[in-house]
Enzyme design. Structure first.
Site, PDB file in Angstrom:
ATOM      1  N   ASN A 144     -39.862  28.118  -3.112  1.00  0.00           N
ATOM      2  CA  ASN A 144     -40.362  27.173  -2.112  1.00  0.00           C
ATOM      3  C   ASN A 144     -41.174  26.083  -2.800  1.00  0.00           C
ATOM      4  O   ASN A 144     -41.362  26.112  -4.008  1.00  0.00           O
ATOM      5  CB  ASN A 144     -41.168  27.903  -1.029  1.00  0.00           C
ATOM      6  CG  ASN A 144     -42.372  28.607  -1.616  1.00  0.00           C
ATOM      7  OD1 ASN A 144     -43.292  27.977  -2.118  1.00  0.00           O
ATOM      8  ND2 ASN A 144     -42.359  29.945  -1.586  1.00  0.00           N
ATOM      9  N   LYS A 184     -24.183  35.158 -14.305  1.00  0.00           N
ATOM     10  CA  LYS A 184     -24.162  33.968 -13.465  1.00  0.00           C
ATOM     11  C   LYS A 184     -22.997  34.042 -12.472  1.00  0.00           C
ATOM     12  O   LYS A 184     -21.863  34.313 -12.887  1.00  0.00           O
ATOM     13  CB  LYS A 184     -24.021  32.730 -14.362  1.00  0.00           C
ATOM     14  CG  LYS A 184     -24.132  31.443 -13.607  1.00  0.00           C
ATOM     15  CD  LYS A 184     -23.974  30.250 -14.523  1.00  0.00           C
ATOM     16  CE  LYS A 184     -23.876  29.001 -13.688  1.00  0.00           C
ATOM     17  NZ  LYS A 184     -23.347  27.874 -14.438  1.00  0.00           N
ATOM     18  N   PRO A 212     -42.529  42.793   0.222  1.00  0.00           N
ATOM     19  CA  PRO A 212     -43.747  43.381   0.800  1.00  0.00           C
ATOM     20  C   PRO A 212     -44.730  42.278   1.187  1.00  0.00           C
ATOM     21  O   PRO A 212     -44.765  41.227   0.533  1.00  0.00           O
ATOM     22  CB  PRO A 212     -44.318  44.220  -0.352  1.00  0.00           C
ATOM     23  CG  PRO A 212     -43.688  43.689  -1.583  1.00  0.00           C
ATOM     24  CD  PRO A 212     -42.357  43.116  -1.197  1.00  0.00           C
ATOM     25  N   ASP A 213     -45.490  42.517   2.231  1.00  0.00           N
ATOM     26  CA  ASP A 213     -46.488  41.538   2.661  1.00  0.00           C
ATOM     27  C   ASP A 213     -47.803  41.855   1.941  1.00  0.00           C
ATOM     28  O   ASP A 213     -48.518  42.795   2.296  1.00  0.00           O
ATOM     29  CB  ASP A 213     -46.650  41.617   4.182  1.00  0.00           C
ATOM     30  CG  ASP A 213     -47.489  40.464   4.700  1.00  0.00           C
ATOM     31  OD1 ASP A 213     -48.444  40.059   3.998  1.00  0.00           O
ATOM     32  OD2 ASP A 213     -47.184  39.971   5.795  1.00  0.00           O
ATOM     33  N   ILE A 214     -48.085  41.065   0.913  1.00  0.00           N
ATOM     34  CA  ILE A 214     -49.231  41.357   0.039  1.00  0.00           C
ATOM     35  C   ILE A 214     -50.546  41.244   0.813  1.00  0.00           C
ATOM     36  O   ILE A 214     -51.434  42.090   0.694  1.00  0.00           O
ATOM     37  CB  ILE A 214     -49.210  40.408  -1.186  1.00  0.00           C
ATOM     38  CG1 ILE A 214     -47.898  40.629  -1.960  1.00  0.00           C
ATOM     39  CG2 ILE A 214     -50.421  40.630  -2.089  1.00  0.00           C
ATOM     40  CD1 ILE A 214     -47.598  39.605  -3.026  1.00  0.00           C
ATOM     41  N   PHE A 270     -53.759  32.544   4.390  1.00  0.00           N
ATOM     42  CA  PHE A 270     -53.351  31.215   4.805  1.00  0.00           C
ATOM     43  C   PHE A 270     -52.209  31.359   5.795  1.00  0.00           C
ATOM     44  O   PHE A 270     -51.472  32.352   5.760  1.00  0.00           O
ATOM     45  CB  PHE A 270     -52.883  30.384   3.601  1.00  0.00           C
ATOM     46  CG  PHE A 270     -54.006  29.645   2.937  1.00  0.00           C
ATOM     47  CD1 PHE A 270     -54.940  30.328   2.170  1.00  0.00           C
ATOM     48  CD2 PHE A 270     -54.145  28.279   3.086  1.00  0.00           C
ATOM     49  CE1 PHE A 270     -55.997  29.659   1.567  1.00  0.00           C
ATOM     50  CE2 PHE A 270     -55.195  27.590   2.489  1.00  0.00           C
ATOM     51  CZ  PHE A 270     -56.118  28.286   1.729  1.00  0.00           C
TER      52      PHE A 270
HETATM   53  N1  CTP Z   1     -48.226  36.525   2.414  1.00  0.00           N
HETATM   54  C1  CTP Z   1     -48.229  37.560   1.504  1.00  0.00           C
HETATM   55  N2  CTP Z   1     -47.090  38.230   1.245  1.00  0.00           N
HETATM   56  C2  CTP Z   1     -45.924  37.902   1.841  1.00  0.00           C
HETATM   57  C3  CTP Z   1     -45.916  36.822   2.785  1.00  0.00           C
HETATM   58  C4  CTP Z   1     -47.079  36.149   3.042  1.00  0.00           C
HETATM   59  O1  CTP Z   1     -49.305  37.848   0.944  1.00  0.00           O
HETATM   60  N3  CTP Z   1     -44.838  38.561   1.556  1.00  0.00           N
HETATM   61  C5  CTP Z   1     -49.490  35.851   2.749  1.00  0.00           C
HETATM   62  C6  CTP Z   1     -49.619  34.435   2.259  1.00  0.00           C
HETATM   63  O2  CTP Z   1     -50.231  34.390   0.979  1.00  0.00           O
HETATM   64  C7  CTP Z   1     -50.511  33.821   3.319  1.00  0.00           C
HETATM   65  C8  CTP Z   1     -50.158  34.584   4.569  1.00  0.00           C
HETATM   66  O3  CTP Z   1     -49.562  35.794   4.136  1.00  0.00           O
HETATM   67  O4  CTP Z   1     -51.873  34.090   3.055  1.00  0.00           O
HETATM   68  C9  CTP Z   1     -49.235  33.901   5.535  1.00  0.00           C
HETATM   69  O5  CTP Z   1     -48.106  33.386   4.884  1.00  0.00           O
HETATM   70  P1  CTP Z   1     -47.005  32.623   5.737  1.00  0.00           P
HETATM   71  O6  CTP Z   1     -45.882  32.274   4.849  1.00  0.00           O
HETATM   72  O7  CTP Z   1     -47.642  31.557   6.571  1.00  0.00           O
HETATM   73  O8  CTP Z   1     -46.626  33.748   6.773  1.00  0.00           O
HETATM   74  P2  CTP Z   1     -45.462  34.766   6.841  1.00  0.00           P
HETATM   75  O9  CTP Z   1     -46.020  36.130   6.805  1.00  0.00           O
HETATM   76  O10 CTP Z   1     -44.432  34.452   5.834  1.00  0.00           O
HETATM   77  O11 CTP Z   1     -44.940  34.499   8.309  1.00  0.00           O
HETATM   78  P3  CTP Z   1     -43.873  33.423   8.874  1.00  0.00           P
HETATM   79  O12 CTP Z   1     -42.942  33.099   7.726  1.00  0.00           O
HETATM   80  O13 CTP Z   1     -43.231  34.145   9.958  1.00  0.00           O
HETATM   81  O14 CTP Z   1     -44.651  32.229   9.330  1.00  0.00           O
END
Ligand code: CTP
Length: 406
Positions: A218, A296, A313-315, A333
């Site tokens: 991204n 590749k 995983p959602d850190i 954030f």
């Molecule tokens: N974050 C994280 N790990 C992930 C996804 C997100 O730690 N796998 C954290 C980001 O660092 C940020 C927050 O979660 O602090 C929100 O990130 P954002 O991209 O806005 O949210 P998402 O959980 O990805 O939700 P969505 O894409 O549905 O808006």
């Protein structure tokens, strides 16, 4: 914060960016801020004492051993009469002298003698800025509580491109105002408010490989997360910054762990815990490719390849999970393009963090740009912050964190 009636001692060191100090003086005096200028010998190659005097309306100091000046106001007194000492542009040379504690001219003597907070705005060639010596000097200064308005990235007078360009004068004025507000709010000093605390920050994007040459990623530049890490270090915290792949330099005075993928970021975060505060500013990729291609992926005459994705995983959620290792304060954030408050407030609940910095990434130039438009959401409600430089957002957030966890 109004600058009216505040006093800044402005040290102008040598460098092509010294001409921007004239604009800085003009902006500060327009706001009612008193500016005393000290011009180094090298600085005087680029701007004249006469221009500075005309713009500041005050005597300009250049000489350490001037009998007249000592008679009127000794150099120790000069360094203490200001609310804040600002070095613009801060050349590699003056930063090295500050780090070493040299005092071989008026500017460096004042910097050694002052008991006031010091803010530096570095400007130099990109290689000089990235040189290990300059970065080590910045780390030393950072540890001592010297505040930094980081250089911008862009084309330079020397024809090269990269970080090293002096921040624009309005951004420096804003950083001065922000710093003064905090100094006066904190009873005179920022130094050490987070001493003894460990801060963990995630920053930048993650890259999720598809095959040996391609990845999902991204647009995150890491500027905001890196600025937060630097600001927390300026408050005296021991900072671990877990950074995805970015093209900006490591902030000085911070322990940086470089990672590529979300899984690596999670492992580095686990390794870094426990922490007193965690700020998750990274734009972690939500998905990774389930099976990484060993070679590749080649184009064929058939349909384009289809990728099966699996969720990362959602850190932030993992860090926020209640338990003995949960930091006292967890800040996330929320990058949103619509319904900012509703989406961000829901995200705060879902992830279990304490504060969310809702980030309007709908506007052009936020992602990867130098400014940010944020709203702080916590249990008490929302606080809308005006559009600010990412550095200012970082300093303001660090000040609030210092109040919360100190
Ligand atoms: N974050 C994280 N790990 C992930 C996804 C997100 O730690 N796998 C954290 C980001 O660092 C940020 C927050 O979660 O602090 C929100 O990130 P954002 O991209 O806005 O949210 P998402 O959980 O990805 O939700 P969505 O894409 O549905 O808006």
């Amino acid at each position: 914060m109004s600058l009216d009636g505040k006093r800044v001692l402005l040290i102008i060191a040598g460098g092509i960016a010294a001409y921007k100090a004239l604009e800085l003086v003009r902006l500060l005096t327009k706001e009612g801020c008193g500016v005393s200028c000290v011009l180094t010998k090298a600085g005087a190659q680029f701007v004249t004492p006469l221009s500075l005097q005309a713009l500041s309306g005050a005597k300009v100091y250049t000489d350490l051993f001037s009998l007249t000046d000592e008679n009127e106001m000794g150099h120790i007194e000069l360094s203490r009469a200001a609310d804040l000492v600002v070095v613009v542009p801060a050349s590699a040379d003056i930063l090295a002298k500050m780090a070493a504690g040299l005092a071989d001219d008026l500017a460096t003597t004042l910097l050694l003698a002052t008991d006031k907070p010091v803010l530096v705005a570095p400007a130099m060639n990109v290689r000089m800025w990235q040189h290990a010596a300059t970065q080590a000097n910045m780390a030393t200064l950072n540890k001592r509580g010297v505040l930094v308005v980081p250089p911008d990235e862009g084309p330079m007078a020397c024809g090269e491109f990269g970080p090293g360009r002096l921040a624009e004068p309005p951004a420096i004025v804003a950083a001065i105002a922000q710093t003064l507000a905090q100094i006066l709010g904190a009873g005179g000093s920022l130094n050490g408010a987070l001493a003894g605390k460990h801060a963990l920050v995630t920053s930048g994007p993650t890259h999720e490989p598809i095959d040996p040459v391609r990845y999902l990623g991204n647009r995150s530049s890491g500027k905001q997360g890196h600025a937060i890490a630097a600001a927390l270090a300026a408050y005296g915290a021991r900072v671990t910054l877990v950074s995805g792949p970015v093209s900006i330099p490591d902030p000085a005075g911070v322990n940086v762990v470089h990672v590529e993928t979300a899984l690596e970021m999670l492992a580095a975060v686990r390794e870094a815990l426990p922490a007193d505060v965690a700020v998750c500013a990274a734009a972690v990729a939500d998905w990774r490719v389930e099976t990484l291609a060993a070679h590749k992926i080649k184009k064929t005459n058939d349909a384009p390849p289809s990728l099966t994705l699996t969720e990362n995983p959602d850190i932030l959620r993992i860090i926020s999970t209640p338990g003995p290792r949960r930091p006292k304060l967890v800040v996330g954030f929320a990058a949103e393009t619509e319904n900012l408050y509703t989406h961000a407030a829901a995200k705060r609940e879902r992830k279990g963090c304490d504060w969310i910095i809702a980030n309007n990434v709908g506007g052009t130039g936020i992602m990867g740009g130098d400014s940010n438009e944020v709203t702080l959401i916590n249990a008490a409600g929302e606080e809308i912050w005006p559009v600010m430089g990412k550095h200012e957002v970082a300093v303001k957030l660090a000040a609030l964190i210092a109040q919360e966890v100190a």
